[in-house]
Design an enzyme around this catalytic site. Structure first.
Site, PDB file in Angstrom:
ATOM      1  N   CYS A  32       0.838  -1.199   0.000  1.00  0.00           N
ATOM      2  CA  CYS A  32       0.000   0.000   0.000  1.00  0.00           C
ATOM      3  C   CYS A  32       0.883   1.262   0.000  1.00  0.00           C
ATOM      4  O   CYS A  32       1.795   1.383  -0.821  1.00  0.00           O
ATOM      5  CB  CYS A  32      -0.948  -0.034   1.190  1.00  0.00           C
ATOM      6  N   THR A  33       0.665   2.166   0.930  1.00  0.00           N
ATOM      7  CA  THR A  33       1.399   3.434   0.949  1.00  0.00           C
ATOM      8  C   THR A  33       2.817   3.299   1.495  1.00  0.00           C
ATOM      9  O   THR A  33       3.527   4.302   1.617  1.00  0.00           O
ATOM     10  CB  THR A  33       0.635   4.483   1.772  1.00  0.00           C
TER      11      THR A  33
END
Length: 331
Positions: A102-103
């Site tokens: 993800c991030t």
């Protein structure tokens, strides 16, 4: 299969952290050889969401790991901690495979590991990643990107996809299938699949292709056209295409080719069948056709794929654990 280190600090997303811990922390049943040695590395006690976590080691241990996983980073408006960025960079320079979930891609980008590379993150934040790090080629439409020593995933469920992809690279499809069964998730979704489709997939009980999919899988050795699939589904080719796009995010023909390639991968990993025999068993017709589609889809020829994965999953000559094998060339 070496040490997997989870690189954590305050502000990590607990879902992605938990996904990595579940995949790499527990071996499925009957694994032919050693599983991963999972460690958690951080600057001290950290908070992930509402949870307090006590790491096993400091961030200075990351360069000792074979694989480093960077979970999602909660506050993308803030620069990630310099000590985390430096430790991740040092791990990669020491030869570790580094993957973000993800991030977590923002940590890899800050470390310079994505410069000149294609990468992804959660679709809601791809524009921020691209604007902040213009030297990174950000792809907002895929589940994960494998650059060999640097890998990135999209958000949430795609974190599981990337973790299972890593298991598949290291252990092969049979072990990955066992791990996926334990976790009750699909064993494989192509990294190039869209992060989402505009039309939600129907509920299972009203799935218009529910009976077609297993019918096709049982007949992959036979020639099939889109018209054959439409006839079996009792709908027009245009209606079939619309349903396929809604349910799978791709076309009937591309889905069919993908199933044939997946079956070929399994046969290359688990049998000594010739490429000609596998081409026949997967409905590709000839070895030339199989090689062309396989190389375009997987990124390596069938023979190279077999050498890589068979060397990883087969026991050594003394019955010991599988050899590490060469790293697969990635597209």
């Amino acid at each position: 299969m070496g040490t997997v280190a989870l690189a954590v600090t305050d502000g990590m997303l607990h879902f992605e952290l938990s996904v990595a811990y579940e995949v790499f922390g527990s071996a499925p049943d009957d694994v032919p050889g050693p599983w991963y040695d999972l460690v958690v590395c951080g600057p001290g006690a950290v908070r992930a969401g509402r949870f307090r976590l006590e790491p096993d080691h400091g961030l200075d241990r990351l360069p000792d790991a074979d694989t480093v996983i960077v979970p999602g980073w909660a506050d993308i408006d803030q620069e990630p901690p310099a000590e985390l960025v430096d430790a991740v960079r040092a791990a990669h320079e020491a030869g570790a495979r580094v993957a973000s979930l993800c991030t977590g891609a923002f940590v890899l980008a800050a470390a310079g590991l994505l410069d000149g590379r294609r990468a992804t993150t959660h679709w809601a934040h791809t524009h921020v990643l691209a604007a902040r790090y213009p030297q990174v080629t950000v792809d907002p439409d895929v589940l994960y990107v494998d650059n060999g020593s640097v890998l990135t995933s999209a958000g949430k469920a795609a974190a599981m996809d990337l973790c299972l992809h890593i298991v598949r690279l290291d252990h092969g499809s049979s072990v990955t299938n066992a791990a996926a069964r334990r976790l009750v998730v699909p064993p494989h979704r192509d990294g190039g699949q869209a992060q989402f489709v505009t039309t939600p997939a129907p509920a299972p009980e009203s799935h218009p292709l529910a009976e077609l999919f297993p019918w096709v899988i049982e007949r992959l050795d036979q020639p099939m056209t889109v018209e054959d699939l439409a006839r079996q589904a009792r709908m027009s080719s245009r209606n079939l295409g619309r349903h396929f796009r809604s349910v799978t995010g791709t076309t009937p023909l591309q889905w069919l080719v993908t199933q044939r390639i997946r079956h070929a991968q399994a046969l290359l990993e688990t049998t000594d069948d010739s490429v000609d025999a596998i081409a026949a068993a997967t409905g590709m017709g000839t070895a030339t056709t199989l090689r062309r589609h396989f190389h375009r889809t997987v990124g390596v020829p069938p023979d190279a794929y077999r050498r890589t994965f068979r060397s990883r999953v087969r026991p050594g000559p003394d019955g010991g654990p599988p050899g590490a094998g060469p790293a697969a060339e990635r597209p």
